[in-house]
Scaffold this motif. Structure first.
Motif, mmCIF file in Angstrom:
data_model
loop_
_atom_site.group_PDB
_atom_site.id
_atom_site.type_symbol
_atom_site.label_atom_id
_atom_site.label_comp_id
_atom_site.label_asym_id
_atom_site.label_seq_id
_atom_site.Cartn_x
_atom_site.Cartn_y
_atom_site.Cartn_z
ATOM 1 N N SER A 21 0.834 -1.208 0.000
ATOM 2 C CA SER A 21 0.000 0.000 0.000
ATOM 3 C C SER A 21 0.864 1.251 0.000
ATOM 4 C CB SER A 21 -0.923 0.003 1.224
ATOM 5 O OG SER A 21 -1.835 -1.071 1.171
ATOM 6 N N VAL A 31 -4.516 5.537 -3.308
ATOM 7 C CA VAL A 31 -4.691 4.481 -2.326
ATOM 8 C C VAL A 31 -4.875 3.150 -3.044
ATOM 9 C CG1 VAL A 31 -6.185 3.608 -0.480
ATOM 10 C CG2 VAL A 31 -5.687 6.054 -0.634
ATOM 11 N N CYS A 180 -1.613 4.756 5.157
ATOM 12 C CA CYS A 180 -1.477 4.525 3.715
ATOM 13 C C CYS A 180 -2.787 4.683 2.956
ATOM 14 C CB CYS A 180 -0.898 3.133 3.457
ATOM 15 S SG CYS A 180 0.810 2.945 3.988
ATOM 16 N N THR A 181 -3.895 4.797 3.675
ATOM 17 C CA THR A 181 -5.181 4.993 2.998
ATOM 18 C C THR A 181 -5.553 6.473 2.922
ATOM 19 O OG1 THR A 181 -6.512 4.812 5.038
ATOM 20 C CG2 THR A 181 -5.965 2.765 3.880
ATOM 21 N N ASN A 182 -4.621 7.338 3.296
ATOM 22 C CA ASN A 182 -4.898 8.780 3.274
ATOM 23 C C ASN A 182 -3.702 9.521 2.680
ATOM 24 O OD1 ASN A 182 -5.567 11.444 3.745
ATOM 25 N ND2 ASN A 182 -6.455 11.040 5.764
#
Length: 233
Positions: A21, A31, A180-182
């Protein structure tokens, strides 16, 4: 466009810490929707500007090698993995801020990568001690990245960051903590983006690393490190 310089950066850490990621975020600025386990090694490419905004600015490729597996793998697996460790210009060490063991294992990952010519079991000193002197002549820039920052409760974040701060000192590397999702954690102008750019500049020009960190001197300050005293009380 003229041919670009190309450098190789390893991305190391335990399975499940979010390396894939992270690499996707660094290379695609997006993402990763459905991350999967990495088998062997996965390579992605980031285009980076060296000394951006200066007369010396130069565009080049960064190959990010996401190495799969675990430090507890068999000797045969480690020997096979050693092929990925050739001609390395930099290393990103990735750990999960919610997983203490993944932080501890960064020492093993770095030993495996930087001592690739040694036998896989030869890097461990008796009683769990690690000899820092073996790092003294490895001029490889390092960056430490902690993932899953969003999963730490607000009232625990200070405690967790204090607990992991010693890693930055031991590896003589700057530390970035993110989710890692932002993508905003690596947005232009943020301190994280500045640290990332500074690391890649050192990868592109090792003299910058030699001038600022004398290549991993944090390991030689305290010659032997005991895994039993990792400050994870």
């Amino acid at each position: 466009m003229a041919s670009l310089d190309r450098v190789k950066v390893l991305v190391l850490g335990d399975s499940g810490v979010g390396k894939s990621s992270l690499v996707h975020l660094l290379c695609q600025n997006q993402v990763l929707g459905n991350p999967s386990w990495t088998v062997g090694c996965s390579v992605d490419v980031r285009v980076q500007d060296y000394k951006e905004g200066t007369p010396d600015e130069k565009t080049y490729y960064i190959e990010l090698w996401d190495v799969g597996g675990s430090v507890g793998s068999s000797s045969s697996v480690k020997s096979t993995r050693a092929v990925f460790y050739n001609s390395v210009n930099g290393i990103i060490l990735v750990h999960d801020l919610t997983n203490k063991k993944s932080s501890q294992n960064l020492y093993r990952w770095s030993l495996e990568a930087l001592n690739k010519d040694s036998s896989p079991t030869g890097v461990i000193v008796s009683n769990g001690d690690y000899d820092r002197e073996q790092f003294a002549e490895n001029p490889v820039p390092l960056l430490l990245i902690g993932t899953k920052f969003d999963q730490i409760p607000e009232n625990k974040r200070s405690e967790v960051l204090n607990r992991t701060a010693f890693l930055s000192e031991d590896f003589n590397a700057e530390e970035i903590n993110l989710d890692c999702t932002n993508p905003r954690y690596l947005a232009a102008g943020t301190s994280n983006a500045v640290k990332l750019s500074r690391f890649f500049d050192k990868v592109r020009n090792p003299e910058l690393c030699n001038a600022t960190c004398t290549s991993m001197t944090g390991f030689t300050d305290r010659k032997r490190f005991n895994f039993k005293s990792l400050h994870y009380d």
